[in-house]
Structures are given as C-alpha cells and as structure tokens.
Design a protein around this motif. Structure first.
Motif, mmCIF file in Angstrom:
data_model
loop_
_atom_site.group_PDB
_atom_site.id
_atom_site.type_symbol
_atom_site.label_atom_id
_atom_site.label_comp_id
_atom_site.label_asym_id
_atom_site.label_seq_id
_atom_site.Cartn_x
_atom_site.Cartn_y
_atom_site.Cartn_z
ATOM 1 N N ALA A 179 59.057 67.724 50.876
ATOM 2 C CA ALA A 179 58.061 68.791 50.697
ATOM 3 C C ALA A 179 57.234 68.883 51.968
ATOM 4 O O ALA A 179 56.708 67.871 52.451
ATOM 5 C CB ALA A 179 57.172 68.504 49.490
ATOM 6 N N ASN A 180 57.115 70.066 52.531
ATOM 7 C CA ASN A 180 56.343 70.226 53.757
ATOM 8 C C ASN A 180 54.851 70.312 53.450
ATOM 9 O O ASN A 180 54.438 70.430 52.287
ATOM 10 C CB ASN A 180 56.833 71.452 54.539
ATOM 11 C CG ASN A 180 56.436 72.759 53.869
ATOM 12 O OD1 ASN A 180 56.164 72.801 52.677
ATOM 13 N ND2 ASN A 180 56.427 73.834 54.635
ATOM 14 N N PRO A 181 53.986 70.241 54.467
ATOM 15 C CA PRO A 181 52.529 70.272 54.225
ATOM 16 C C PRO A 181 52.068 71.501 53.453
ATOM 17 O O PRO A 181 51.144 71.402 52.627
ATOM 18 C CB PRO A 181 51.954 70.256 55.655
ATOM 19 C CG PRO A 181 52.978 69.536 56.471
ATOM 20 C CD PRO A 181 54.294 69.964 55.892
ATOM 21 N N ALA A 182 52.676 72.672 53.701
ATOM 22 C CA ALA A 182 52.260 73.877 52.983
ATOM 23 C C ALA A 182 52.525 73.736 51.489
ATOM 24 O O ALA A 182 51.707 74.156 50.661
ATOM 25 C CB ALA A 182 52.996 75.101 53.542
ATOM 26 N N ALA A 183 53.655 73.145 51.127
ATOM 27 C CA ALA A 183 53.970 72.928 49.712
ATOM 28 C C ALA A 183 52.967 71.959 49.086
ATOM 29 O O ALA A 183 52.525 72.147 47.946
ATOM 30 C CB ALA A 183 55.387 72.393 49.565
ATOM 31 N N GLN A 184 52.586 70.935 49.840
ATOM 32 C CA GLN A 184 51.602 69.983 49.326
ATOM 33 C C GLN A 184 50.271 70.679 49.060
ATOM 34 O O GLN A 184 49.594 70.412 48.055
ATOM 35 C CB GLN A 184 51.427 68.849 50.338
ATOM 36 C CG GLN A 184 52.697 68.052 50.593
ATOM 37 C CD GLN A 184 52.565 67.071 51.744
ATOM 38 O OE1 GLN A 184 51.479 66.544 52.010
ATOM 39 N NE2 GLN A 184 53.661 66.821 52.453
#
Length: 375
Positions: free
Chosen positions: A126-131
């Motif tokens: 999961a990339n930072p935007a998803a987090q």
C-alpha cells in the motif's frame, strides 16, 4: 583471461610472482577505487580472505569493470583464484535497480491510493496515499484482508467480485471504474472510487487497486443539485408568470393591442418561451449526468425557423438593416424539413451569422440563405 583482466599489472601475473606483490601492484596503480586511502588495511583484509577463502568477492576496478573473484584451497595448501568479468551483469542489475527506484518513486508520490492484493484478498502493499485515504499506516494494511477497506454493507465488494472474476463470471470487475463506500478504523465512511487491474507473477495473480476518495466530487454534486433546485424555483416561476401575462396581452383579453406593438409583443412572448427553455436546459444537466435524458426529435419546417430567427434579430436591431439591404429565405430540393432538437433557436442564430449583440452597420450587405432539403 586472468592476464587480460589484469593487463595494467600484467608483469605481476607471471608464474612465480607472490600473490601479495600482485595485490600491492594493483593498489599502487590505483586499480581498486574502494582501497584508495586505506591501501594497507585493504591489503591485510585481502590476504586474510585469500588464505581463508569464503564467499565470492565482487570487486570494482578503476576503469568501471566489475570482477567476480572466487577462491578455493587445494589439497596441497595452495589457493586457486578464478576471476570472471561481470561488468555486463552489474550494468543490468544497476539498470533494474534504477528502474525499480523510479517505479517506487512514482507509486509513493501518486495522489491516488495504490494497493495490491492476492487471489484470496490479502493486501501485499500500500502506498502512502492509500494509507492516508484509509487512515491506516503500512502495518495496519499489510497482511490484512481487503474487506477492511469497505463499509460493512459493501465488505464483499472486493473479495466476492475477485472470486467471481477468477471463475470467469465477472469480467467487468477488472479494467473499469467502480464506486463503493470506504471505511476508516474509527468507523467513518466516505465515497470511494476504484479500478482494478491484474498482473501475473510466479506466485499467481496479483490485483492492483487504484483508489480515490471522491468526497469532494460528491460535495460538488450536492452543491450543483441545490443550485439546480434554486434555479427551478427562482427563475422558472417568475418567467412562467411573465409568459402568461404576455399571452394575455397578445390574446386581447386586456384590450386591443396597437398594431405597431403587436410584433414586439409577439417577439417578447417568444423570447420568454426561450428563456424558460434555457432554464429547462439547465435543469436537464441533472438528467444528462445521470444518463436519463431523453431526446425527442421531430420534423419541422426549417425555413420557418430561419425566418423566425431573422425576424427576432431585425426586431432587436432594426437599425442594422438599411433600405438598400435585402434578405431572402428560400428552399430548394424538396420539402424543407429537418430533424432538430427544440429550444435551439439561439444556436440557429449563430449558424446564420446573426450575433447576439451586433455593432452598427454589421449587416450592411445583401445575402441569401438557401436551405437544402434534409439539411
């Protein structure tokens, strides 16, 4: 091959040369960049590793070449050294490393959430935007089921549709945009748009979900709906009253209308109809956005519409047509019928070259408009 690799110190590759002398010669020539400034320490470490061979050693030379050294002791106590030029392999590895860094940078800086999960719905990355979108850190997503990302009423969205897709029962799941309700750890919900793509790996199918919080879009839709509702009430109602009043005047119920005013009253009445049509067009935006707009095409007598557009223009700008100007509206080739959407008189005026606000002498020329049947 060993002599070729050590061409710069070829004199130390002759039989009988001590291994220590060979290494010293390479250090003196500066052939080993990593040893510059610490030559004695490097020599000690290299001799120690030579006497007790272990794992292969990757060594970068000053000219950019990479050498793989593999050493092994012999039964008589000697040491065999095998040197292989691995420059091409290192270049390939470096290219792959840079490519991976670029891909990782793109994924990590994307404003859209990017989540990967396997065939059974376990989140792999999961990339930072998803987090940020789902309010969970990396540890709170990795290894979890994708079902935690959607509201309780939509928890089967990812899992069930993934299973159905793998069975060949839901081909639309991959390659299209979908909307659902996302969920954060505190239970709060938000509108979520996502698309799914699929890649094949050695471990099986891997699904990539591109996610986006569309709360702002929904808010804009709400504001638009409120605006449309306001337009319907604040504009439509008074315009209807104006149209009704003009209709009563034109009908003679309120008294005889002077002959000179009759034409202007007719034009005012027709323009009020057009304004109401314009309001209806604004209201139709909602239908268009929802795909519920129905178009009713009807055959009309086109030359009559052209004449109406010109008459309206001349009534509004009478000083633009002088005595020596002439207008001709004709038809040829059969009945001048066309299929046209109602409420398009403004566009028709534009097609005829009749501006909404004309400058003086804008029409000081003669022209003829010929309408071809089926236009």
């Amino acid at each position: 091959q060993f002599r070729t690799i050590n061409q710069a110190v070829i004199e130390t590759t002759e039989p009988g040369t001590r291994f220590e002398d060979h290494i010293r010669a390479t250090l003196e020539k500066g052939l080993i960049p990593s040893a510059v400034g610490r030559e004695e320490d490097y020599l000690k470490d290299r001799l120690r590793a030579h006497k007790n061979p272990g794992d292969p050693i990757e060594l970068e030379r000053q000219d950019g070449r990479w050498i793989l050294l593999s050493e092994q002791t012999t039964n008589d106590g000697g040491v065999v050294t095998v040197a292989v030029d691995i420059t091409n392999r290192k270049k390939t590895e470096e290219a792959l490393r840079l490519s991976e860094m670029r891909v990782r940078a793109i994924v990590n800086t994307s404003i859209d959430g990017i989540i990967t999960f396997d065939e059974i719905g376990v989140i792999q990355s999961a990339n930072p935007a998803a987090q940020q979108i789902f309010g969970r850190d990396r540890d709170g997503l990795m290894g979890q089921s994708v079902s935690i990302l959607s509201a309780h009423t939509h928890q089967d969205m990812f899992l069930e549709r993934t299973k159905n897709y793998l069975r060949g029962q839901d081909p639309e799941f991959v390659g299209n945009f979908h909307e659902t309700t996302g969920r954060k750890p505190d239970g709060s919900q938000f509108p979520l748009e996502f698309s799914i793509s699929e890649i094949q790996t050695d471990q099986g199918c891997l699904f990539i979900a591109i996610c986006r919080d569309i709360s702002q879009r929904w808010e804009m839709d709400r504001i638009k709906s409120e605006f449309v509702s306001t337009v319907s009430h604040e504009l439509r109602t008074p315009l209807t009253s104006i149209k009704g009043s003009l209709g009563l005047v034109n009908s003679g119920v309120l008294g005889v209308v002077p002959e000179k005013a009759t034409g202007m009253m007719d034009i005012a009445y027709k323009n009020s109809e057009r304004l109401i049509a314009l309001v209806n067009d604004i209201l139709d935006v909602e239908k268009l956005s929802s795909g519920k707009m129905a178009f009713d095409f009807q055959p009309v007598e086109l030359s009559g519409l052209v004449r109406e557009a010109i008459d309206t223009y001349l009534a509004e700008c009478p000083h633009h047509l002088e005595a020596d100007d002439s207008l001709f509206v004709g038809a040829r080739g059969g009945p001048p019928n066309a299929r046209i959407i109602q409420r398009q008189m403004q566009k028709l005026r534009g097609w005829l070259g009749l501006p909404d606000t004309a400058t003086p002498h804008a029409m000081r020329h003669s022209f003829a408009t010929h309408l071809l049947a089926g236009g």
